[in-house]
Design a protein around this motif. Structure first.
Motif, PDB file in Angstrom:
ATOM      1  N   ALA A   1     -61.164 -19.169 -26.062  1.00  0.00           N
ATOM      2  CA  ALA A   1     -60.177 -19.809 -25.196  1.00  0.00           C
ATOM      3  C   ALA A   1     -60.694 -21.141 -24.668  1.00  0.00           C
ATOM      4  CB  ALA A   1     -59.819 -18.878 -24.039  1.00  0.00           C
ATOM      5  N   VAL A   2     -61.965 -21.196 -24.312  1.00  0.00           N
ATOM      6  CA  VAL A   2     -62.566 -22.456 -23.858  1.00  0.00           C
ATOM      7  C   VAL A   2     -62.532 -23.488 -24.978  1.00  0.00           C
ATOM      8  CG1 VAL A   2     -64.740 -23.532 -23.162  1.00  0.00           C
ATOM      9  CG2 VAL A   2     -64.031 -21.386 -22.112  1.00  0.00           C
ATOM     10  N   SER A   3     -62.864 -23.051 -26.187  1.00  0.00           N
ATOM     11  CA  SER A   3     -62.948 -23.970 -27.320  1.00  0.00           C
ATOM     12  C   SER A   3     -61.606 -24.608 -27.654  1.00  0.00           C
ATOM     13  CB  SER A   3     -63.492 -23.221 -28.543  1.00  0.00           C
ATOM     14  OG  SER A   3     -63.526 -24.056 -29.671  1.00  0.00           O
ATOM     15  N   ILE A   4     -60.520 -23.829 -27.545  1.00  0.00           N
ATOM     16  CA  ILE A   4     -59.215 -24.354 -27.965  1.00  0.00           C
ATOM     17  C   ILE A   4     -58.425 -24.971 -26.820  1.00  0.00           C
ATOM     18  CG2 ILE A   4     -59.031 -22.729 -29.874  1.00  0.00           C
ATOM     19  CD1 ILE A   4     -57.277 -20.972 -28.223  1.00  0.00           C
ATOM     20  N   SER A   5     -58.986 -24.980 -25.612  1.00  0.00           N
ATOM     21  CA  SER A   5     -58.232 -25.521 -24.481  1.00  0.00           C
ATOM     22  C   SER A   5     -58.864 -26.760 -23.874  1.00  0.00           C
ATOM     23  CB  SER A   5     -58.074 -24.453 -23.392  1.00  0.00           C
ATOM     24  OG  SER A   5     -59.346 -24.046 -22.904  1.00  0.00           O
ATOM     25  N   MET A   6     -60.006 -27.208 -24.402  1.00  0.00           N
ATOM     26  CA  MET A   6     -60.690 -28.349 -23.810  1.00  0.00           C
ATOM     27  C   MET A   6     -61.040 -29.375 -24.872  1.00  0.00           C
ATOM     28  SD  MET A   6     -63.366 -26.715 -21.080  1.00  0.00           S
ATOM     29  CE  MET A   6     -62.783 -25.775 -19.660  1.00  0.00           C
ATOM     30  N   PRO A   7     -61.093 -30.654 -24.494  1.00  0.00           N
ATOM     31  CA  PRO A   7     -61.628 -31.656 -25.427  1.00  0.00           C
ATOM     32  C   PRO A   7     -63.086 -31.348 -25.739  1.00  0.00           C
ATOM     33  CG  PRO A   7     -60.476 -32.688 -23.573  1.00  0.00           C
ATOM     34  CD  PRO A   7     -60.628 -31.238 -23.230  1.00  0.00           C
ATOM     35  N   VAL A   8     -63.480 -31.573 -26.999  1.00  0.00           N
ATOM     36  CA  VAL A   8     -64.818 -31.230 -27.475  1.00  0.00           C
ATOM     37  C   VAL A   8     -65.130 -29.786 -27.072  1.00  0.00           C
ATOM     38  CG1 VAL A   8     -67.162 -32.114 -27.749  1.00  0.00           C
ATOM     39  CG2 VAL A   8     -65.392 -33.627 -26.894  1.00  0.00           C
TER      40      VAL A   8
ATOM     41  N   VAL B   1     -49.456 -19.180 -32.934  1.00  0.00           N
ATOM     42  CA  VAL B   1     -49.290 -18.346 -31.738  1.00  0.00           C
ATOM     43  C   VAL B   1     -50.325 -17.220 -31.745  1.00  0.00           C
ATOM     44  CG1 VAL B   1     -47.781 -16.653 -30.643  1.00  0.00           C
ATOM     45  CG2 VAL B   1     -46.872 -18.879 -31.289  1.00  0.00           C
ATOM     46  N   ILE B   2     -50.511 -16.602 -32.931  1.00  0.00           N
ATOM     47  CA  ILE B   2     -51.440 -15.478 -33.032  1.00  0.00           C
ATOM     48  C   ILE B   2     -52.888 -15.946 -32.956  1.00  0.00           C
ATOM     49  CG2 ILE B   2     -52.300 -13.697 -34.605  1.00  0.00           C
ATOM     50  CD1 ILE B   2     -49.412 -13.385 -35.605  1.00  0.00           C
ATOM     51  N   SER B   3     -53.219 -17.025 -33.668  1.00  0.00           N
ATOM     52  CA  SER B   3     -54.621 -17.437 -33.793  1.00  0.00           C
ATOM     53  C   SER B   3     -55.061 -18.432 -32.731  1.00  0.00           C
ATOM     54  CB  SER B   3     -54.851 -18.061 -35.180  1.00  0.00           C
ATOM     55  OG  SER B   3     -54.103 -19.258 -35.320  1.00  0.00           O
ATOM     56  N   CYS B   4     -54.129 -18.918 -31.929  1.00  0.00           N
ATOM     57  CA  CYS B   4     -54.510 -19.927 -30.937  1.00  0.00           C
ATOM     58  C   CYS B   4     -53.938 -19.627 -29.562  1.00  0.00           C
ATOM     59  CB  CYS B   4     -54.052 -21.315 -31.425  1.00  0.00           C
ATOM     60  SG  CYS B   4     -54.512 -22.681 -30.352  1.00  0.00           S
ATOM     61  N   TRP B   5     -52.606 -19.670 -29.436  1.00  0.00           N
ATOM     62  CA  TRP B   5     -52.002 -19.645 -28.107  1.00  0.00           C
ATOM     63  C   TRP B   5     -52.126 -18.299 -27.405  1.00  0.00           C
ATOM     64  CZ3 TRP B   5     -52.225 -24.341 -27.350  1.00  0.00           C
ATOM     65  CH2 TRP B   5     -51.845 -25.263 -28.316  1.00  0.00           C
ATOM     66  N   LEU B   6     -52.051 -17.189 -28.149  1.00  0.00           N
ATOM     67  CA  LEU B   6     -52.242 -15.879 -27.515  1.00  0.00           C
ATOM     68  C   LEU B   6     -53.677 -15.683 -27.031  1.00  0.00           C
ATOM     69  CD1 LEU B   6     -50.224 -13.317 -29.688  1.00  0.00           C
ATOM     70  CD2 LEU B   6     -49.739 -14.092 -27.363  1.00  0.00           C
ATOM     71  N   LEU B   7     -54.612 -16.411 -27.634  1.00  0.00           N
ATOM     72  CA  LEU B   7     -56.013 -16.258 -27.248  1.00  0.00           C
ATOM     73  C   LEU B   7     -56.320 -16.920 -25.915  1.00  0.00           C
ATOM     74  CD1 LEU B   7     -57.797 -16.802 -30.673  1.00  0.00           C
ATOM     75  CD2 LEU B   7     -57.049 -14.674 -29.603  1.00  0.00           C
ATOM     76  N   LEU B   8     -55.455 -17.819 -25.449  1.00  0.00           N
ATOM     77  CA  LEU B   8     -55.679 -18.441 -24.149  1.00  0.00           C
ATOM     78  C   LEU B   8     -55.582 -17.425 -23.008  1.00  0.00           C
ATOM     79  CD1 LEU B   8     -53.860 -21.861 -24.584  1.00  0.00           C
ATOM     80  CD2 LEU B   8     -56.315 -21.465 -24.437  1.00  0.00           C
ATOM     81  N   PRO B   9     -54.469 -16.700 -22.857  1.00  0.00           N
ATOM     82  CA  PRO B   9     -54.445 -15.686 -21.784  1.00  0.00           C
ATOM     83  C   PRO B   9     -55.444 -14.558 -22.021  1.00  0.00           C
ATOM     84  CG  PRO B   9     -52.472 -15.524 -23.150  1.00  0.00           C
ATOM     85  CD  PRO B   9     -53.157 -16.782 -23.551  1.00  0.00           C
ATOM     86  N   ALA B  10     -55.635 -14.164 -23.294  1.00  0.00           N
ATOM     87  CA  ALA B  10     -56.610 -13.102 -23.576  1.00  0.00           C
ATOM     88  C   ALA B  10     -58.014 -13.548 -23.181  1.00  0.00           C
ATOM     89  CB  ALA B  10     -56.568 -12.733 -25.058  1.00  0.00           C
ATOM     90  N   GLY B  11     -58.352 -14.793 -23.496  1.00  0.00           N
ATOM     91  CA  GLY B  11     -59.665 -15.307 -23.122  1.00  0.00           C
ATOM     92  C   GLY B  11     -59.817 -15.467 -21.624  1.00  0.00           C
ATOM     93  N   GLY B  12     -58.727 -15.851 -20.949  1.00  0.00           N
ATOM     94  CA  GLY B  12     -58.780 -15.951 -19.494  1.00  0.00           C
ATOM     95  C   GLY B  12     -59.050 -14.613 -18.839  1.00  0.00           C
TER      96      GLY B  12
END
Length: 330
Positions: free
Chosen positions: A79-86, A295-306
């Motif tokens: 989630a950190v990797s796909i939600s932040m620059p670098v 949605v499956i490989s990126c966006w759903l991982l944001l709340p799951a990672g949080g």
């Protein structure tokens, strides 16, 4: 906030790239959700393979963590990797901090990151060589020539050189410690270089079996992510074969390594849609397949990672020193 930011980035990155909204929604609602369920399961296996690989490397260094803890770290750092620059660099720093909590020394945590990165290159190279060879025999134009294979081949060679160089470095006796002068910058640079050398040596000291196991785990991680894309394409009835999809996926991975936007939003989506339409899919079905996949490989991982990050903040991992051969570097 992660969900809102993720949706906002997705809307911005995909603005103007969708076909007619009504046709697009019709394709989404008409998707075969058995295939969507299969895609979810494959993405779970992909994440689990990554978590197993991280756990296996730590265990080789004598640090034992539970699978639940390793999986939570995987979700949170993704989630950190796909939600932040670098995001990859920030994600690595986050993982190091969590592994320090689990009982690893700084040298072992750094060595774990080095080994994981090299194994990732090795796993992708393995998948690329096998899949790329199959693609070149059927649809050579999808790889746009041999350049991607050359790039991955060079990365694989550099990985081997790094491992061999680290093993040779281990055989050299350590030189006398240099006195730390009054120059703080020089002292800091010397400490960083010393830590990097120790981490490199620790990573190179792993046995061949441990390197092979880590590389194979990463190959499974990449392969199941590819099969997740295949399942989403089947869900919307895309007439694109497995070999063709493998060529598109592997080509996109080169683009994916360049952190132009957080999570590759807008870049990966456009590249996938372009590749699918070039392979004969309509813009509507291509966009629907890519949206389901992302949605499956990126966006759903944001709340799951949080959620995983919150659990990690509250949970103190059990420190269970294992019987590994590798002691923290002095």
């Amino acid at each position: 906030m992660l969900v809102v930011v993720g949706l906002g980035l997705a809307a911005y990155g995909l603005q103007g790239r969708f076909p007619d909204p009504r046709e697009f929604l019709r394709a989404l609602t008409g998707a075969d959700y058995w295939w969507v369920t299969a895609a979810l399961a494959l993405q779970f296996v992909s994440l689990a393979a990554f978590a197993w690989q991280q756990r296996q490397i730590l265990r080789a260094f004598g640090v034992r963590v539970g699978l639940r803890y390793a999986f939570a770290v995987t979700l949170a750092r993704t989630a950190v990797s796909i939600s932040m620059p670098v995001g990859s660099a920030v994600s690595a720093g986050y993982a190091v901090r969590q592994y320090l909590r689990a009982g690893a020394s700084k040298e072992i945590a750094a060595a774990q990151m080095i080994v994981s990165g090299l194994a990732s290159i090795g796993g992708l190279a393995l998948l690329y060589v096998v899949g790329g060879a199959a693609v070149l025999t059927r649809d050579p134009h999808l790889l746009a020539g041999p350049q991607p294979l050359i790039v991955v081949g060079v990365l694989a060679v550099l990985t081997g050189v790094a491992v061999v160089g680290g093993r040779r470095l281990m055989r050299r006796p350590a030189g006398p410690a240099r006195p730390v002068g009054g120059n703080r910058v020089a002292a800091f640079v010397r400490r960083v270089l010393t830590s990097a050398r120790e981490a490199w040596q620790a990573g190179a000291s792993l046995r061949a079996r441990e390197w092979i196991t880590g590389t194979l785990y990463y190959a499974v991680n990449w392969l199941t992510d590819l099969l997740c894309l295949v399942a989403t394409c089947h869900a919307v009835g895309l007439p694109v074969g497995l070999t063709t999809l493998a060529g598109i996926y592997l080509g996109v991975q080169i683009v994916r390594q360049i952190p132009l936007t957080p999570g590759g939003v807008g870049v990966i989506d456009t590249a996938l849609v372009a590749g699918l339409t070039a392979a004969g899919a309509t813009a509507v079905t291509a966009a629907a397949a890519v949206v389901i996949y992302r949605v499956i490989s990126c966006w759903l991982l944001l709340p799951a990672g949080g959620i995983a990050a919150l659990w990690l903040r509250r949970d103190q991992p059990p420190v269970r020193p294992g019987p590994g051969r590798h002691e923290p570097a002095s």
